[in-house]
Design a protein around this motif. Structure first.
Motif, mmCIF file in Angstrom:
data_model
loop_
_atom_site.group_PDB
_atom_site.id
_atom_site.type_symbol
_atom_site.label_atom_id
_atom_site.label_comp_id
_atom_site.label_asym_id
_atom_site.label_seq_id
_atom_site.Cartn_x
_atom_site.Cartn_y
_atom_site.Cartn_z
ATOM 1 N N ALA A 22 0.823 -1.215 0.000
ATOM 2 C CA ALA A 22 0.000 0.000 0.000
ATOM 3 C C ALA A 22 0.855 1.264 0.000
ATOM 4 C CB ALA A 22 -0.931 -0.023 1.199
ATOM 5 N N GLU A 23 1.930 1.255 0.798
ATOM 6 C CA GLU A 23 2.734 2.476 0.913
ATOM 7 C C GLU A 23 3.471 2.827 -0.385
ATOM 8 O OE1 GLU A 23 4.443 -0.537 3.120
ATOM 9 O OE2 GLU A 23 6.207 0.698 3.564
ATOM 10 N N ASP A 24 3.614 1.835 -1.270
ATOM 11 C CA ASP A 24 4.338 2.090 -2.521
ATOM 12 C C ASP A 24 3.416 2.383 -3.699
ATOM 13 O OD1 ASP A 24 6.710 1.763 -1.267
ATOM 14 O OD2 ASP A 24 7.067 -0.292 -1.978
ATOM 15 N N ASP B 247 -6.130 7.336 0.890
ATOM 16 C CA ASP B 247 -6.737 8.673 0.879
ATOM 17 C C ASP B 247 -6.977 9.146 -0.546
ATOM 18 O OD1 ASP B 247 -6.705 8.714 3.532
ATOM 19 O OD2 ASP B 247 -5.002 10.098 3.750
ATOM 20 N N TRP B 248 -5.959 8.954 -1.332
ATOM 21 C CA TRP B 248 -6.030 9.403 -2.723
ATOM 22 C C TRP B 248 -7.210 8.744 -3.425
ATOM 23 C CZ3 TRP B 248 -5.176 6.528 -7.318
ATOM 24 C CH2 TRP B 248 -5.044 7.286 -8.468
ATOM 25 N N LEU B 249 -7.367 7.447 -3.153
ATOM 26 C CA LEU B 249 -8.397 6.684 -3.848
ATOM 27 C C LEU B 249 -9.795 6.988 -3.299
ATOM 28 C CD1 LEU B 249 -8.585 4.374 -6.012
ATOM 29 C CD2 LEU B 249 -8.716 2.796 -4.090
ATOM 30 N N ASN B 250 -9.880 7.117 -1.983
ATOM 31 C CA ASN B 250 -11.213 7.128 -1.368
ATOM 32 C C ASN B 250 -11.749 8.493 -0.955
ATOM 33 O OD1 ASN B 250 -11.336 4.366 -1.678
ATOM 34 N ND2 ASN B 250 -10.323 3.989 0.283
ATOM 35 N N GLN B 251 -10.886 9.498 -0.933
ATOM 36 C CA GLN B 251 -11.401 10.818 -0.576
ATOM 37 C C GLN B 251 -12.514 11.206 -1.541
ATOM 38 O OE1 GLN B 251 -8.253 13.726 -0.387
ATOM 39 N NE2 GLN B 251 -7.992 13.199 1.778
ATOM 40 N N PRO B 252 -13.687 11.545 -1.017
ATOM 41 C CA PRO B 252 -14.776 11.888 -1.916
ATOM 42 C C PRO B 252 -14.431 13.148 -2.723
ATOM 43 C CG PRO B 252 -15.443 12.137 0.401
ATOM 44 C CD PRO B 252 -14.053 11.662 0.414
ATOM 45 N N SER C 196 2.592 7.214 -9.748
ATOM 46 C CA SER C 196 3.233 8.456 -10.131
ATOM 47 C C SER C 196 4.388 8.205 -11.108
ATOM 48 C CB SER C 196 3.717 9.151 -8.862
ATOM 49 O OG SER C 196 4.625 10.146 -9.168
ATOM 50 N N LEU C 197 5.166 7.158 -10.870
ATOM 51 C CA LEU C 197 6.286 6.851 -11.763
ATOM 52 C C LEU C 197 5.801 6.268 -13.087
ATOM 53 C CD1 LEU C 197 8.738 5.413 -9.093
ATOM 54 C CD2 LEU C 197 9.110 7.478 -10.456
ATOM 55 N N LEU D 103 -6.137 10.558 -11.667
ATOM 56 C CA LEU D 103 -4.838 10.375 -12.314
ATOM 57 C C LEU D 103 -4.329 11.646 -12.963
ATOM 58 C CD1 LEU D 103 -4.703 6.993 -14.259
ATOM 59 C CD2 LEU D 103 -3.735 7.568 -12.050
ATOM 60 N N ILE D 104 -5.237 12.405 -13.595
ATOM 61 C CA ILE D 104 -4.711 13.556 -14.324
ATOM 62 C C ILE D 104 -4.577 14.791 -13.435
ATOM 63 C CG2 ILE D 104 -5.607 12.676 -16.533
ATOM 64 C CD1 ILE D 104 -7.501 15.164 -16.442
ATOM 65 N N THR D 105 -5.092 14.727 -12.231
ATOM 66 C CA THR D 105 -4.878 15.833 -11.306
ATOM 67 C C THR D 105 -3.544 15.601 -10.596
ATOM 68 O OG1 THR D 105 -7.238 15.700 -10.920
ATOM 69 C CG2 THR D 105 -6.000 17.146 -9.465
ATOM 70 N N ASP D 106 -2.808 16.692 -10.349
ATOM 71 C CA ASP D 106 -1.528 16.514 -9.666
ATOM 72 C C ASP D 106 -1.734 15.985 -8.261
ATOM 73 O OD1 ASP D 106 0.274 17.173 -11.608
ATOM 74 O OD2 ASP D 106 -0.084 19.323 -11.325
ATOM 75 N N PHE D 107 -0.879 15.050 -7.880
ATOM 76 C CA PHE D 107 -0.940 14.585 -6.497
ATOM 77 C C PHE D 107 0.480 14.403 -5.993
ATOM 78 C CE2 PHE D 107 -1.404 10.921 -9.306
ATOM 79 C CZ PHE D 107 -0.367 10.120 -8.911
ATOM 80 N N ASP D 108 0.650 14.509 -4.705
ATOM 81 C CA ASP D 108 1.986 14.412 -4.131
ATOM 82 C C ASP D 108 2.091 13.116 -3.337
ATOM 83 O OD1 ASP D 108 4.407 14.696 -3.035
ATOM 84 O OD2 ASP D 108 4.046 16.685 -2.156
ATOM 85 N N ALA D 109 2.907 12.223 -3.842
ATOM 86 C CA ALA D 109 3.024 10.924 -3.190
ATOM 87 C C ALA D 109 3.747 11.016 -1.852
ATOM 88 C CB ALA D 109 3.741 9.938 -4.113
ATOM 89 N N PHE D 110 4.404 12.168 -1.584
ATOM 90 C CA PHE D 110 5.088 12.305 -0.300
ATOM 91 C C PHE D 110 4.109 12.471 0.861
ATOM 92 C CE2 PHE D 110 8.963 13.553 -2.689
ATOM 93 C CZ PHE D 110 9.784 12.584 -2.144
#
Ligand SMILES: [Zn+2]
Ligand SMILES: [Zn+2]
Lengths: 329, 523
Positions: free
Chosen positions: B33-35, B187-192, B41-42, B174-181
């Motif tokens: 999950a953490e990766d 969160d990324w997947l499930n945030q409404p 992103s890569l 996917l097309i919105t910028d996100f910061d994997a740090f």
């Protein structure tokens, strides 16, 4: 006069008047192994290791005049003593030791250091002058162990079988075909071989040189679903089969070490499996021979010779004698 | 790093969409999950992990591996990739350390700002615990040379299969910028998100190629014809002052067309339009090559937007004022579209030409005219929406040219002929115009192979150049400009037609005939 010299007919020993792996027709030829770039047709007398005899007969002709010798057995010709020693390359392959008045030369022929459990493993022979091959004489060529590669092949085959595909491996009929066939898991599915591999194996089996039998591939072959086929190259039989069965193709070769080569070939998968020594193997062979002088042929000779001379060895190639000057760009 | 390097090499070997999809799917399944967010992103080439130049990396690698520069220079041409050459030259290690991708990314980020000697220590120590495949990936990563060439569609489908989230919800993430740090994958997947509702497209209606006679699909009065264009079939969505553009592979392509994503282009909110995106220069429609090269670009310059703006030809309205009208009859839809037009920017949205008639003859003649309006085919839609919503693509009759055989290419095993290259005359010289698949009869092929024995001029590997003798009719869909070709043109979907036995090579067509056809069809 040197004990061995490079002539237009091939490597020549003048004192004994014999050639080693000559590429033109000669009277007496000592043969390191059965591959066609070493064992050519047309010589009057062939001399090779005993296990190489059936291979030469199969590949060149039943009627050739050939004598087989055991490893270490001495052959005296005009005061020169020749003997065959294991090269670990393919079944029947040998290095040739040449001794005259206390001076010893060794011609490696093709060789590898890893014990493939199919042919007699390589033995290092001490000598004054070593003539070594250098097919993979660049540091980008470093092999993983045979076990690792066989595991990769098994995995790939099992996956193809699950996808109802036939797995086809392109591999030399003498050498890699026996290695793969022997070590591959036989629990995954049926294994077939193209005629040339089937015939080679049969000749070896008849002479007690090899054990694992397999079925030959023909248009009536059944149970091809999930099977593995060994073939030296694409053939009309394979073409026909590919019309009715999905297929995944792979090549087993040292050249598969770079992505660039894997992409260029029209194959789905590349396995890095070679019957030649890799970079570290070549260096190891040179070191353990304790040779004062190394002559490099058959491959990346100038690069390997230059590297050896930078290590402080007297190294040259048969094309251009190498003096250790950085003349190469 | 291990599994990412494995998937990197595996994806290079796989060809079919399905095989790549399966590979990605099992990669996502196995990734911790953490990766996951880092992997995504890569895979999308969104992360910049560059810490040094490849030249510096080379210095370090050669020093560490004790390989002289001249020997590197012998190796590189064989490998043709600097990161890979270095990875292969470095000493092999058996140690495999289970350091996670996210830990590596943190480490790399940390070393971006440190001095050279600290960076060197970090890199050399990394090489000691990475196998040669991992070193390829690592070297590319830290020199900014890692690129995956995966379609958005592929990644979307794989994520969809593994995490069961609707594709359109994944696409806008996917097309919105996100910061994997600073974000976890969960969160990324499930945030409404509002966009989960706002971006949702309607199902794309499948289109099938009409292979039988048009009369077989029914009576003309039940159908309408729309000119089809070589472009990107899309749904244009505006909801809550945001525009989303989907292509028919369910890829969100809004970012590729900034000129089409301004909300003010449509004065009404909650509208979904179905149509085709094309590129124009002045009043002329550009051929598909322009569109393809534009889509591949990372940055779209202002000049490009001005010189070759994208426009959309509207075929249908699927939603109006938030009301789903996708299932309504064509007449109703047409009424809505009529109401909508005054509220659309007419520089960007173009109306499609519709053919309505009780007789198939009118359709047939409209089809004949298609090339004159730059259309590439005719689409037939059922006016009364029935359960079977398939649209038909009615291809145009092919164009033809009489061309002379100049090259013959053999299959890998040299047993069969795989392709034939044809040329047309240009000042007594034959210049190649197309390579076609070999569809000759077995007998003809055998005859040709015998003929080749005496009439081959030169051999280049599997390709033979031959004496000008055989003239064939070559059929094709359209001609497009192609400056990289000697002839200056490409033929789209060129196919081998009949052998013109009576025609001598010197009487076959010249390049001027093709240029004429090309001119005629450009307005
Ligand atoms: Zn050999
Ligand atoms: Zn050889």
């Amino acid at each position: 006069m040197e004990l061995l010299s490079n002539t237009k007919n091939g490597l020549y020993c003048e004192v004994a008047d014999v050639y080693i792996d000559p590429w033109r027709k000669v009277d007496k030829a000592l043969i390191t192994h059965g591959h066609s770039d070493h064992a050519r047709p047309g010589h009057k007398h062939y001399m090779c290791h005993v296990n190489c005899v059936p291979i030469l007969k199969l590949r060149i002709g039943k009627k050739i005049n050939v004598r087989g010798f055991n490893f270490g057995e001495s052959i005296h010709i005009n005061e020169v003593r020749f003997s065959f020693h294991p090269a670990g390359h393919v079944i029947g392959s040998a290095q040739i030791r040449v001794e005259y008045k206390g001076e010893v030369w060794v011609v490696t022929g093709d060789y590898k250091l890893e014990n493939d459990q199919v042919c007699t493993p390589f033995e290092s022979i001490k000598c004054h002058t070593l003539i070594t091959e250098s097919t993979f004489g660049l540091p980008i060529y470093k092999w993983a162990t045979q076990d690792t590669i066989i595991q990769q092949i098994n995995q790939w085959w099992a996956q193809n079988k699950a996808d109802h595909k036939i797995s086809v491996i392109y591999a030399y009929s003498l050498g890699k075909a026996q290695r793969i066939l022997k070590h591959l898991s036989h629990d995954i599915g049926n294994i077939y071989a193209d005629n040339s591999i089937y015939n080679t194996n049969n000749a070896l089996i008849q002479h007690g040189l090899y054990k694992r039998a397999c079925q030959t591939l023909n248009p009536e072959s059944k149970d091809l679903d999930g099977a593995l086929v060994l073939s030296p190259q694409s053939s009309s039989a394979l073409n026909n089969i590919s019309k009715h069965h999905p297929m995944s193709t792979a090549m087993a070769s040292g050249w598969m070490a770079t992505r660039n080569k894997r992409r260029n070939r029209l194959i789905d998968k590349g396995f890095v499996l070679s019957d030649h020594a890799d970079w570290d193997g070549l260096l190891e062979a040179v070191r353990s021979s304790e040779a004062e002088r190394v002559i490099v042929t058959h491959g990346y000779q100038s690069a390997f010779a230059r590297y050896l001379s930078e290590l402080g060895l007297r190294a040259e190639t048969y094309d251009t004698a190498f003096k250790g000057e950085p003349s190469l760009s | 790093m291990k599994s990412l390097s494995e998937i990197y090499l595996l994806l290079e070997e796989l060809v079919s969409f399905d095989a790549k999809l399966q590979a990605l799917k099992s990669y996502f399944e196995q990734t911790a999950a953490e990766d996951l967010l880092w992997s995504i992103s890569l895979l999308l080439n969104k992360s910049n992990a560059r810490i040094i130049t490849i030249t510096k990396l080379k210095d370090w690698a050669l020093a560490h591996a004790k390989i002289p520069e001249w020997l590197y220079n012998q190796c590189h041409p064989l490998v043709k990739d600097q990161s890979e050459t270095l990875a292969l030259l470095l000493p092999n290690t058996d140690s495999s350390i289970g350091k996670t991708l996210s830990a590596w990314m943190l480490d790399i980020e940390h070393h971006k700002k440190l001095n050279l000697s600290k960076q060197e220590t970090f890199v050399v120590n990394a090489w000691k615990i990475l196998n040669s495949n991992e070193r390829i990936l690592f070297n590319k990563l830290i020199t900014g040379n890692l690129r995956f060439s995966l379609s958005q569609q592929l990644i979307l489908h794989a994520l969809h299969l593994v995490f069961n989230k609707p594709i359109h919800c994944l696409a806008h993430r996917l097309i919105t910028d996100f910061d994997a740090f600073d974000k976890s994958f969960r969160d990324w997947l499930n945030q409404p998100s509002r966009k989960d509702i706002d971006s949702k497209p309607y199902p794309f209606v499948p289109i099938k190629k009409l292979s039988s006679d048009v009369f077989n699909i029914g009576e003309a009065r039940h159908w309408l014809g729309i000119y089809g264009y070589d472009g990107i079939s899309v749904q244009w969505i505006k909801r809550n002052e945001q525009v989303f553009i989907w292509n028919d592979k369910m890829e969100l392509i809004s970012l590729l067309f900034p000129e089409l994503t301004k909300p003010e282009l449509c004065a009404v909110d909650k509208v979904v339009l179905q149509g085709t995106i094309i590129l124009m220069k002045d009043d002329q429609m550009m051929d598909q090559n322009f569109l393809t090269s534009r889509v591949k670009r990372k940055n779209i310059s202002k000049k490009l937007l001005l010189d070759f703006p994208a426009k959309m030809i509207i075929n249908e309205v699927l939603e109006y004022n938030g009301e789903d009208i996708s299932e309504r009859s064509w007449n109703t839809q047409r009424n809505y579209l009529e109401q909508l037009y005054p509220h659309l920017d007419n520089h960007v949205f173009l109306q499609s030409n519709t053919i309505l008639s009780d007789h198939w003859e009118s359709f047939t003649s409209a089809r004949k005219e298609a090339r004159n309006v730059n259309a590439s085919h005719l689409v037939l839609k059922n006016k009364v929406k029935t359960k079977d919503k398939t649209n038909w693509l009615w291809a145009l009759d092919p164009l033809t040219v009489y061309a002379t055989l100049i090259y013959v290419e053999s299959s890998i095993d040299r047993r069969n002929i795989s392709s034939l290259t044809f040329g047309v005359w240009d000042n007594k010289k034959l210049i190649p115009i197309c390579k076609v698949e070999n569809t000759l009869s077995k007998n003809f092929e055998t005859e040709l192979q015998i003929w080749l024995k005496k009439n081959t001029i030169e051999k280049f590997g599997p390709v033979k150049s031959v004496q000008p003798f055989f003239v064939f009719e070559i059929s094709f869909e359209s001609i497009t400009e192609n400056k990289r070709k000697k002839s200056g043109i490409s033929l789209k979907s060129a196919k081998l037609g009949k052998y013109l036995k009576e025609m001598k090579a010197e009487n076959a067509h010249t390049i001027s005939i093709l240029k004429e056809i090309q001119q005629k069809h450009i307005k």
